[in-house]
Design a protein around this motif. Structure first.
Motif, PDB file in Angstrom:
ATOM      1  N   GLY A   1      -6.128  -8.653  -1.200  1.00 57.04           N
ATOM      2  CA  GLY A   1      -6.032  -9.820  -2.067  1.00 57.04           C
ATOM      3  C   GLY A   1      -4.668 -10.012  -2.693  1.00 57.04           C
ATOM      4  N   LEU A   2      -3.627  -9.692  -1.950  1.00 57.10           N
ATOM      5  CA  LEU A   2      -2.265  -9.786  -2.481  1.00 57.10           C
ATOM      6  C   LEU A   2      -1.548 -11.076  -2.080  1.00 57.10           C
ATOM      7  CD1 LEU A   2      -1.133  -6.088  -1.842  1.00 57.10           C
ATOM      8  CD2 LEU A   2      -1.679  -7.139  -4.056  1.00 57.10           C
ATOM      9  N   GLU A   3      -2.308 -12.059  -1.605  1.00 53.11           N
ATOM     10  CA  GLU A   3      -1.680 -13.282  -1.094  1.00 53.11           C
ATOM     11  C   GLU A   3      -0.847 -14.016  -2.152  1.00 53.11           C
ATOM     12  OE1 GLU A   3      -4.883 -12.396  -0.733  1.00 53.11           O
ATOM     13  OE2 GLU A   3      -5.796 -13.324   1.032  1.00 53.11           O
ATOM     14  N   ASP A   4      -1.304 -14.003  -3.419  1.00 53.55           N
ATOM     15  CA  ASP A   4      -0.568 -14.702  -4.476  1.00 53.55           C
ATOM     16  C   ASP A   4       0.457 -13.800  -5.160  1.00 53.55           C
ATOM     17  OD1 ASP A   4      -2.055 -17.006  -4.019  1.00 53.55           O
ATOM     18  OD2 ASP A   4      -3.617 -16.427  -5.454  1.00 53.55           O
ATOM     19  N   VAL A   5       0.564 -12.572  -4.692  1.00 51.15           N
ATOM     20  CA  VAL A   5       1.459 -11.601  -5.322  1.00 51.15           C
ATOM     21  C   VAL A   5       2.698 -11.354  -4.454  1.00 51.15           C
ATOM     22  CG1 VAL A   5       1.618  -9.235  -6.196  1.00 51.15           C
ATOM     23  CG2 VAL A   5      -0.513 -10.521  -6.443  1.00 51.15           C
ATOM     24  N   ILE A   6       2.490 -11.310  -3.153  1.00 49.70           N
ATOM     25  CA  ILE A   6       3.571 -11.137  -2.183  1.00 49.70           C
ATOM     26  C   ILE A   6       3.473 -12.287  -1.190  1.00 49.70           C
ATOM     27  CG2 ILE A   6       4.602  -9.620  -0.459  1.00 49.70           C
ATOM     28  CD1 ILE A   6       3.048  -7.302  -1.757  1.00 49.70           C
ATOM     29  N   SER A   7       4.470 -13.125  -1.121  1.00 50.84           N
ATOM     30  CA  SER A   7       4.414 -14.273  -0.213  1.00 50.84           C
ATOM     31  C   SER A   7       4.610 -13.815   1.227  1.00 50.84           C
ATOM     32  CB  SER A   7       5.461 -15.318  -0.596  1.00 50.84           C
ATOM     33  OG  SER A   7       6.780 -14.812  -0.420  1.00 50.84           O
ATOM     34  N   LEU A   8       4.236 -14.681   2.152  1.00 50.88           N
ATOM     35  CA  LEU A   8       4.277 -14.337   3.574  1.00 50.88           C
ATOM     36  C   LEU A   8       5.092 -15.354   4.353  1.00 50.88           C
ATOM     37  CD1 LEU A   8       3.199 -12.654   6.020  1.00 50.88           C
ATOM     38  CD2 LEU A   8       1.256 -14.258   6.081  1.00 50.88           C
ATOM     39  N   GLY A   9       6.044 -14.864   5.129  1.00 53.69           N
ATOM     40  CA  GLY A   9       6.790 -15.686   6.075  1.00 53.69           C
ATOM     41  C   GLY A   9       6.468 -15.236   7.484  1.00 53.69           C
ATOM     42  N   THR A  10       6.221 -16.181   8.378  1.00 51.93           N
ATOM     43  CA  THR A  10       5.777 -15.830   9.732  1.00 51.93           C
ATOM     44  C   THR A  10       6.724 -16.408  10.781  1.00 51.93           C
ATOM     45  OG1 THR A  10       4.271 -17.738   9.678  1.00 51.93           O
ATOM     46  CG2 THR A  10       3.358 -15.590   9.120  1.00 51.93           C
TER      47      THR A  10
ATOM     48  N   ARG B   1      -7.321  -7.445  -5.551  1.00 50.90           N
ATOM     49  CA  ARG B   1      -8.469  -8.262  -5.946  1.00 50.90           C
ATOM     50  C   ARG B   1      -9.632  -7.356  -6.346  1.00 50.90           C
ATOM     51  NH1 ARG B   1     -12.425  -8.140  -2.066  1.00 50.90           N
ATOM     52  NH2 ARG B   1     -11.790  -7.601   0.085  1.00 50.90           N
ATOM     53  N   ASP B   2     -10.522  -7.905  -7.138  1.00 48.68           N
ATOM     54  CA  ASP B   2     -11.742  -7.174  -7.469  1.00 48.68           C
ATOM     55  C   ASP B   2     -12.530  -6.916  -6.192  1.00 48.68           C
ATOM     56  OD1 ASP B   2     -11.108  -7.241 -10.144  1.00 48.68           O
ATOM     57  OD2 ASP B   2     -12.365  -8.988 -10.587  1.00 48.68           O
ATOM     58  N   GLY B   3     -13.000  -5.683  -6.037  1.00 43.91           N
ATOM     59  CA  GLY B   3     -13.781  -5.344  -4.858  1.00 43.91           C
ATOM     60  C   GLY B   3     -12.971  -5.093  -3.607  1.00 43.91           C
ATOM     61  N   ALA B   4     -11.667  -4.958  -3.733  1.00 44.87           N
ATOM     62  CA  ALA B   4     -10.827  -4.666  -2.565  1.00 44.87           C
ATOM     63  C   ALA B   4     -11.249  -3.340  -1.946  1.00 44.87           C
ATOM     64  CB  ALA B   4      -9.359  -4.605  -2.969  1.00 44.87           C
ATOM     65  N   PRO B   5     -11.210  -3.232  -0.627  1.00 44.22           N
ATOM     66  CA  PRO B   5     -11.665  -2.000   0.025  1.00 44.22           C
ATOM     67  C   PRO B   5     -10.754  -0.812  -0.279  1.00 44.22           C
ATOM     68  CG  PRO B   5     -10.620  -3.461   1.614  1.00 44.22           C
ATOM     69  CD  PRO B   5     -10.751  -4.246   0.349  1.00 44.22           C
ATOM     70  N   ASP B   6     -11.348   0.352  -0.312  1.00 43.17           N
ATOM     71  CA  ASP B   6     -10.592   1.596  -0.478  1.00 43.17           C
ATOM     72  C   ASP B   6     -10.109   2.013   0.911  1.00 43.17           C
ATOM     73  OD1 ASP B   6      -9.533   4.056  -0.977  1.00 43.17           O
ATOM     74  OD2 ASP B   6     -11.348   4.917  -1.867  1.00 43.17           O
ATOM     75  N   LEU B   7      -8.900   1.628   1.253  1.00 41.88           N
ATOM     76  CA  LEU B   7      -8.377   1.873   2.588  1.00 41.88           C
ATOM     77  C   LEU B   7      -7.941   3.317   2.806  1.00 41.88           C
ATOM     78  CD1 LEU B   7      -6.298  -1.393   3.171  1.00 41.88           C
ATOM     79  CD2 LEU B   7      -8.639  -0.872   3.905  1.00 41.88           C
ATOM     80  N   TRP B   8      -7.852   4.088   1.725  1.00 46.69           N
ATOM     81  CA  TRP B   8      -7.457   5.499   1.830  1.00 46.69           C
ATOM     82  C   TRP B   8      -8.422   6.354   1.002  1.00 46.69           C
ATOM     83  CZ3 TRP B   8      -3.022   7.424   4.440  1.00 46.69           C
ATOM     84  CH2 TRP B   8      -2.193   6.445   5.009  1.00 46.69           C
ATOM     85  N   PRO B   9      -9.687   6.484   1.416  1.00 49.21           N
ATOM     86  CA  PRO B   9     -10.643   7.278   0.631  1.00 49.21           C
ATOM     87  C   PRO B   9     -10.155   8.713   0.471  1.00 49.21           C
ATOM     88  CG  PRO B   9     -11.743   6.045   2.381  1.00 49.21           C
ATOM     89  CD  PRO B   9     -10.279   5.941   2.643  1.00 49.21           C
ATOM     90  N   GLU B  10     -10.128   9.179  -0.765  1.00 51.28           N
ATOM     91  CA  GLU B  10      -9.528  10.484  -1.045  1.00 51.28           C
ATOM     92  C   GLU B  10     -10.177  11.604  -0.258  1.00 51.28           C
ATOM     93  OE1 GLU B  10      -8.135  13.179  -4.885  1.00 51.28           O
ATOM     94  OE2 GLU B  10      -9.253  11.310  -5.181  1.00 51.28           O
ATOM     95  N   ALA B  11     -11.487  11.566  -0.134  1.00 48.12           N
ATOM     96  CA  ALA B  11     -12.192  12.655   0.551  1.00 48.12           C
ATOM     97  C   ALA B  11     -11.926  12.682   2.052  1.00 48.12           C
ATOM     98  CB  ALA B  11     -13.696  12.534   0.296  1.00 48.12           C
TER      99      ALA B  11
END
Length: 320
Positions: free
Chosen positions: A73-82, A159-169
């Motif tokens: 959910g970082l779309e409004d935080v870091i802009s994207l150029g393609t 964003r709220d509910g963003a996935p944990d892409l690096w689960p500690e365990a």
């Protein structure tokens, strides 16, 4: 990492080896020394609105960063150029944008951001790259650490509910899985495609399919690579799988069988594709245009194949 704009091809009789030297800077919370990973360059502070991610949807390494940005959910935080899918030996270009210029940076070529910081930058102009908007200077193109730091260093802005892409365990095992995916699959298809001899191709082909069979077996009793939830490992594998039948099977001679003929991997790939961050950023027209046009040594005619039909990606995956 992207496609290096220096010659990718190897001399006859040699094996393909990727240049893994990138700008080692990192963007961290408050510019702190990160808890994980190397600190070999400058540390830049996390600052919403300051940075622009430049990432071509044609490139598997860059698409990883686009997917992670959207998942978190970082779309409004870091802009994207393609940039567009094709380029010359100098640089990726913004030919998809009006007047062929990035609307935020105002540049025609990503090369300009690299030269703004390093006038004599000696290596390939690669994506993904993070650019400092106020100065127009490239910050880093170190692709694995870009996605890593989007998760660990930008957490205050997820964003709220963003996935944990690096689960500690799971991190220790996950690092091992990702290392094998990178060396044997992500880079393995290139090792096949750019082999400089029959012997190096045969060895690369065997390595690739050994790893593909390992993944097929691994996904027989788990939904995702690490279990029931999506992790960074899935992002890293997906962008190669998405290009497999359209490009790597024929163009790179990875043709033992198609992805669609591997039930577990094919269902898994469609499962991920059904998630907007994955599916919305998978552009098969751009993917094919990139490989079949830019790799003129492999495909001198420049003809872009019509198939395969992307509609197969929308079929039910049955992984729920």
């Amino acid at each position: 990492m992207s496609e290096d704009l220096k010659p990718t091809y190897v001399e006859k009789g040699q094996e393909f080896n990727r240049d893994m030297r990138y700008i080692p800077d990192r963007v961290t919370k408050d510019g702190r020394v990160p808890e994980r990973g190397p600190v070999n360059g400058k540390l830049w502070p996390v600052e919403p609105g300051r940075y622009r991610l430049i990432a071509a949807k044609a490139c598997p390494w860059a698409t990883r960063a686009i997917i992670v940005r959207q998942l978190l959910g970082l779309e409004d935080v870091i802009s994207l150029g393609t940039p567009g899918p094709t380029h010359d030996k100098r640089s990726w270009t913004f030919d998809l944008d009006p007047d062929g210029r990035d609307p935020v940076l105002g540049i025609e070529r990503l090369q300009e951001a690299y030269f703004e910081r390093y006038p004599d930058y000696p290596r390939g102009i690669t994506v993904p790259a993070i650019v400092d908007v106020p100065t127009g200077q490239v910050v880093t193109n170190d692709f694995p650490w870009i996605t890593h730091d989007l998760f660990f260093e930008w957490q205050d802005h997820h964003r709220d509910g963003a996935p944990d892409l690096w689960p500690e365990a799971l991190r220790e095992e996950m690092e091992q899985v990702m290392e094998r995916v990178f060396t044997e699959v992500n880079n393995g298809v290139y090792r096949c495609g750019f082999a400089g001899s029959q012997e190096s191709y045969d060895a690369a082909y065997d390595r690739l399919w050994k790893a593909m069979d390992w993944l097929e077996d691994r996904l027989a009793d788990r939904r995702y690579l690490m279990g029931d939830t999506i992790t960074e490992a899935d992002v890293r594998l997906f962008t190669t799988l998405a290009r497999f039948d359209a490009v790597y099977h024929g163009h790179f001679k990875c043709n033992r069988n198609k992805l669609t003929e591997m039930p577990n991997l094919w269902g898994y790939a469609r499962d991920l594709h059904s998630i907007p961050a994955f599916g919305e950023n998978t552009d098969f027209d751009q993917i094919k245009a990139h490989y079949y046009v830019v790799h003129s040594d492999i495909n001198p005619s420049g003809i872009i194949p019509a198939g395969p039909d992307p509609a197969v990606w929308l079929e039910p995956h049955g992984r729920g």
